[in-house]
Design a protein around this motif. Structure first.
Motif, PDB file in Angstrom:
ATOM      1  N   ALA A  90       1.497   6.881  -6.702  1.00  0.00           N
ATOM      2  CA  ALA A  90       0.312   7.774  -7.023  1.00  0.00           C
ATOM      3  C   ALA A  90       0.754   9.433  -6.701  1.00  0.00           C
ATOM      4  N   GLN A  91       1.473   9.549  -5.545  1.00  0.00           N
ATOM      5  CA  GLN A  91       1.891  10.934  -5.042  1.00  0.00           C
ATOM      6  C   GLN A  91       2.940  11.374  -6.355  1.00  0.00           C
ATOM      7  N   VAL A  92       3.856  10.542  -6.626  1.00  0.00           N
ATOM      8  CA  VAL A  92       4.796  10.885  -7.694  1.00  0.00           C
ATOM      9  C   VAL A  92       3.926  11.465  -9.055  1.00  0.00           C
ATOM     10  N   VAL A  93       2.895  10.625  -9.512  1.00  0.00           N
ATOM     11  CA  VAL A  93       2.193  10.951 -10.525  1.00  0.00           C
ATOM     12  C   VAL A  93       1.533  12.127 -10.397  1.00  0.00           C
ATOM     13  N   ARG A 117       0.969  -1.191  -0.143  1.00  0.00           N
ATOM     14  CA  ARG A 117      -0.006   0.085  -0.072  1.00  0.00           C
ATOM     15  C   ARG A 117       0.944   1.226   0.056  1.00  0.00           C
ATOM     16  N   HIS A 118       1.984   1.431   0.765  1.00  0.00           N
ATOM     17  CA  HIS A 118       2.754   2.384   0.829  1.00  0.00           C
ATOM     18  C   HIS A 118       3.547   2.722  -0.643  1.00  0.00           C
ATOM     19  N   VAL A 119       3.803   1.610  -1.207  1.00  0.00           N
ATOM     20  CA  VAL A 119       4.241   1.734  -2.778  1.00  0.00           C
ATOM     21  C   VAL A 119       3.485   2.280  -3.560  1.00  0.00           C
ATOM     22  N   ASP A 123       3.354   4.939 -20.260  1.00  0.00           N
ATOM     23  CA  ASP A 123       4.142   4.119 -19.566  1.00  0.00           C
ATOM     24  C   ASP A 123       4.194   4.077 -18.110  1.00  0.00           C
ATOM     25  N   GLN A 124       4.416   5.463 -17.541  1.00  0.00           N
ATOM     26  CA  GLN A 124       4.430   5.752 -16.406  1.00  0.00           C
ATOM     27  C   GLN A 124       3.055   5.518 -15.516  1.00  0.00           C
ATOM     28  N   ALA A 125       1.942   5.854 -16.217  1.00  0.00           N
ATOM     29  CA  ALA A 125       0.390   5.955 -15.810  1.00  0.00           C
ATOM     30  C   ALA A 125       0.118   4.132 -15.831  1.00  0.00           C
ATOM     31  N   ASN A 126       0.758   3.457 -16.572  1.00  0.00           N
ATOM     32  CA  ASN A 126       0.608   2.076 -16.674  1.00  0.00           C
ATOM     33  C   ASN A 126       1.127   1.314 -15.366  1.00  0.00           C
ATOM     34  N   GLY A 127       2.423   1.765 -15.251  1.00  0.00           N
ATOM     35  CA  GLY A 127       3.038   1.346 -14.029  1.00  0.00           C
ATOM     36  C   GLY A 127       2.239   1.389 -12.727  1.00  0.00           C
ATOM     37  N   VAL A 128       1.817   2.897 -12.544  1.00  0.00           N
ATOM     38  CA  VAL A 128       0.931   3.119 -11.461  1.00  0.00           C
ATOM     39  C   VAL A 128      -0.300   2.318 -11.148  1.00  0.00           C
ATOM     40  N   THR A 129      -0.858   2.282 -12.404  1.00  0.00           N
ATOM     41  CA  THR A 129      -2.189   1.299 -12.589  1.00  0.00           C
ATOM     42  C   THR A 129      -1.824  -0.214 -12.108  1.00  0.00           C
ATOM     43  N   VAL A 150      -1.516  -0.598  -8.487  1.00  0.00           N
ATOM     44  CA  VAL A 150      -2.728  -0.227  -7.494  1.00  0.00           C
ATOM     45  C   VAL A 150      -3.519  -1.444  -7.821  1.00  0.00           C
ATOM     46  N   ILE A 151      -3.527  -2.070  -8.972  1.00  0.00           N
ATOM     47  CA  ILE A 151      -4.229  -3.393  -9.180  1.00  0.00           C
ATOM     48  C   ILE A 151      -3.636  -4.474  -8.515  1.00  0.00           C
ATOM     49  N   ALA A 152      -2.081  -4.661  -8.520  1.00  0.00           N
ATOM     50  CA  ALA A 152      -1.686  -5.577  -7.887  1.00  0.00           C
ATOM     51  C   ALA A 152      -2.074  -5.582  -6.263  1.00  0.00           C
TER      52      ALA A 152
END
Length: 94
Positions: free
Chosen positions: A34-37, A27-29, A55-61, A64-66
């Motif tokens: 999300a804060q970085v984005v 969760r912290h990760v 690519d960056q948005a995909n990584g964040v998504t 969150v999904i994981a």
């Protein structure tokens, strides 16, 4: 028969605490990503153009999904463990 049930409940509790620690770290990760984005500028970000931004948005998504999948798996596991404990307790009552 109460001693094995108590030991089982204690073991399940310990396992769940450890899983919660792992999920808390995930969760912290996800929150930090999300804060970085969120801190990125809305216009002309320096991420290698639109493809880099995607690519960056995909990584964040994906993070969150994981995390959400991990929470769902934890809930399913806890429900299954609780089911077995209740079944064992019902057998003892009979």
């Amino acid at each position: 028969m109460e001693d094995p049930i108590d030991a089982l409940i204690e073991h399940v509790s310990h396992t769940n605490r450890q899983l919660v620690r792992v999920l808390e770290a995930k969760r912290h990760v996800a929150v930090r990503m999300a804060q970085v984005v969120h801190a990125l500028p809305d216009e002309d970000p320096e991420l290698g153009g639109f493809a880099g931004l995607l690519d960056q948005a995909n990584g964040v998504t994906n993070s969150v999904i994981a995390y959400l999948n991990s929470v769902a798996e934890l809930q399913e596991m806890m429900a299954e463990q609780l089911y077995h404990v209740i079944m064992e307790m019902e057998e003892d009552e009979e």
